[in-house]
Design an enzyme around this catalytic site. Structure first.
Site, PDB file in Angstrom:
ATOM      1  N   LYS A 260       1.769  -0.655  14.593  1.00  0.00           N
ATOM      2  CA  LYS A 260       3.092  -0.962  15.730  1.00  0.00           C
ATOM      3  C   LYS A 260       3.879  -1.949  16.097  1.00  0.00           C
ATOM      4  CE  LYS A 260       4.734   3.056  13.545  1.00  0.00           C
ATOM      5  NZ  LYS A 260       4.822   2.003  12.312  1.00  0.00           N
TER       6      LYS A 260
ATOM      7  N   TYR B  55      -9.230   5.366   8.586  1.00  0.00           N
ATOM      8  CA  TYR B  55      -9.107   5.065   9.195  1.00  0.00           C
ATOM      9  C   TYR B  55      -9.670   6.680   9.572  1.00  0.00           C
ATOM     10  CZ  TYR B  55      -4.361   2.932  10.467  1.00  0.00           C
ATOM     11  OH  TYR B  55      -3.747   2.293  11.447  1.00  0.00           O
TER      12      TYR B  55
ATOM     13  N   PRO C 162      -2.886  -0.757  18.903  1.00  0.00           N
ATOM     14  CA  PRO C 162      -2.313  -0.855  17.728  1.00  0.00           C
ATOM     15  C   PRO C 162      -3.759  -0.170  16.569  1.00  0.00           C
ATOM     16  CG  PRO C 162      -4.969  -1.361  18.847  1.00  0.00           C
ATOM     17  CD  PRO C 162      -4.094  -1.296  19.666  1.00  0.00           C
TER      18      PRO C 162
ATOM     19  N   HIS D 178       0.806  -1.030  -0.060  1.00  0.00           N
ATOM     20  CA  HIS D 178       0.325   0.675   0.219  1.00  0.00           C
ATOM     21  C   HIS D 178       0.625   1.528   0.023  1.00  0.00           C
ATOM     22  CE1 HIS D 178      -3.846  -1.971   1.557  1.00  0.00           C
ATOM     23  NE2 HIS D 178      -3.522  -2.635   0.193  1.00  0.00           N
TER      24      HIS D 178
ATOM     25  N   TYR E  75       4.374   5.785  10.499  1.00  0.00           N
ATOM     26  CA  TYR E  75       3.591   4.895   9.673  1.00  0.00           C
ATOM     27  C   TYR E  75       4.549   4.339   9.204  1.00  0.00           C
ATOM     28  CZ  TYR E  75      -0.975   2.335   9.204  1.00  0.00           C
ATOM     29  OH  TYR E  75      -1.514   0.925   9.494  1.00  0.00           O
TER      30      TYR E  75
END
Ligand SMILES: Cc1cc2nc3c(=O)[nH]c(=O)nc-3n(C[C@H](O)[C@H](O)[C@H](O)COP(=O)(O)OP(=O)(O)OC[C@H]3O[C@@H](n4cnc5c(N)ncnc54)[C@H](O)[C@@H]3O)c2cc1C
Length: 416
Positions: free
Chosen positions: A298, A201, A294, A72, A383
């Protein structure tokens, strides 16, 4: 039985550590409380940072990942009525991969079985002894009940947050920081094709929602729910309705595809860091030393990063009686705290606390990420993950491989 390294826990940290050590000719034994079938079936994390993917590939664990994993470029971040794409590749030149922890575990078990790894599954009463001496040992009851003792040069606790290793470091020596978030996640696995090409998100007044995925046919969803939620309180109809609403059904004609729900569970959210990660001849790695909520994806990546540091440090300690083992704890904690902060920041930015002032600050922060390259780059860098660095800030890579990841720094390899 005597081995150089006794590893407690056959999760990703323990299994990958044994694989890296074996690549450098260091023998280990793994002691695991659960059965092999249970460990292989656990549904957990699903996102790999670029560094984790590079490491897995470099040590021969990339074949299925490349065939079945999904690369992605970034994520979608949204507030009601607005969905924005953050392109990590454009922002920081790094991508992430969707590849379930269950698949990583399968690859590790396959490789270690082929390598003849000794693993005691279904071990009971696991206990650590004499870890401050040069002759530590581990005792346990084998699956058939027979008492066992393993003497080792080094014991590594990869036994997660409920194992015995973290508490083998006495209170007067260890420092612990922890924070419990006032909400949980309802995690849902469903046999339905993802309704999105990359993760969504979603900030929403009803609570956070995340649309993730495991494969082209399996989707993973999360809903913010109150602490102590009983999973049976949510019917499948209510779950799909809440997901559709929070994920923004109707935004630009987007709709959520539904399908059979195959797994549903409630995950509490907490942050935990324990220091030091070394005590005498005991080393901690992965969830045994730290837990993150979560939201920042990570947990699994930190477990991989820990053992990428630890494997060469142990090899140097065992073969040359020197090297970076003394620096392991500080070096690992450097990344742990960065990820702890990022996970806390993402969690606090996206979840409803019930305070209307907090909600306005969150929206302001999200709009800043949508409109400022500087803010978006900070999120993307964290991220997609930082390069794996050794205690001396050199870049980890497997022996005999070219450094194509950054082109900078020296190498930090298991045989260094
Ligand atoms: C329910 C759940 C969902 C999660 N979802 C996500 C997610 O979506 N994204 C994300 O990034 N992270 C997630 N995580 C976190 C991520 O899965 C962990 O960070 C990762 O598994 C850490 O790997 P580990 O090997 O350190 O620990 P673990 O995977 O926990 O492995 C520890 C091993 O030690 C064994 N063990 C425990 N006690 C003993 C004992 N007494 N003796 C011997 N062995 C023992 C355990 O059975 C286990 O096999 C999730 C975690 C949980 C629990």
């Amino acid at each position: 039985m005597r081995v150089p390294v006794a590893i407690i826990g056959a999760g990703p940290a323990g299994m990958l550590l044994s694989h890296l050590l074996a690549a450098d000719g260091v023998e280990s034994v793994i002691i695991e409380a659960r059965s092999e079938a249970y460990v292989l079936a656990r549904i957990r994390a699903g996102i790999l940072e670029q560094s984790s993917v590079q490491l897995l590939r470099s040590v021969g664990l990339g074949r299925r990942l490349e065939q079945e994993g999904m690369e992605h470029r970034g994520i979608y971040l949204q507030i009601p009525g607005e969905r924005h794409h953050l392109d990590f590749v454009d922002l920081v030149g790094r991508s992430v991969w969707v590849y379930g922890q269950t698949e990583v575990q399968k690859d590790l078990v396959g490789a270690r079985t082929a390598g003849g790894q000794r693993i005691f599954y279904e071990a009971g009463d696991v206990a650590l002894h004499d870890v401050t001496t040069e002759c530590p040992h581990v005792t346990f009851a084998a699956a058939d009940g027979t008492p066992q003792r393993i003497d080792a040069d080094v014991v590594v606790g990869c036994d997660g947050s409920f194992g015995p290793s973290r508490s083998a470091i006495p209170d007067g020596v260890k420092q612990v920081w922890q924070y419990t978030y006032p909400y949980s996640w309802l995690g849902v696995l469903a046999d339905v094709a993802p309704s999105t090409d990359e993760l969504i998100y979603a900030w929403h007044p009803d609570g956070f929602a995340l649309h993730s995925m495991r494969s082209p046919d399996v989707s993973r969803f999360y809903l913010q729910v109150p602490d102590d939620t009983d999973v049976n309180e949510w019917s499948h109809r209510q779950i799909w309705d809440a997901l559709a609403r929070r994920l923004g059904e109707g935004i630009d004609d987007w709709s959520l595809q539904t399908g059979p729900i195959t797994e549903c569970s409630v995950l509490p959210m907490r942050s935990y860091v324990q220091s030091p990660m070394r005590y005498g001849r005991l080393f901690l790695a992965g969830d045994a030393a730290h837990i993150v909520p979560p939201t920042g994806a990570k947990g699994l990546n930190l477990a991989i990063a820990d053992v990428a540091l630890l494997a060469p440090a142990l090899t140097a300690l065992l073969k040359h009686h020197s090297g970076p083992a003394d620096a392991y704890s500080d070096a690992a904690l450097h990344r742990v705290w960065r990820c702890t902060h990022f996970s806390w920041w993402m969690t606090r930015m996206l979840h409803q606390s019930g305070d209307p002032f907090d909600a306005q600050l969150q929206l302001s922060q999200l709009r800043w990420v949508f409109t400022s390259d500087a803010a978006a780059t900070g999120l993307a860098e964290n991220y997609a993950g930082l390069p794996l660095e050794g205690p001396d800030r050199t870049i980890f890579r497997a022996p005999g491989t070219a450094d194509t990841s950054t082109g900078k720094g020296q190498t930090y390899s298991p045989s260094a």
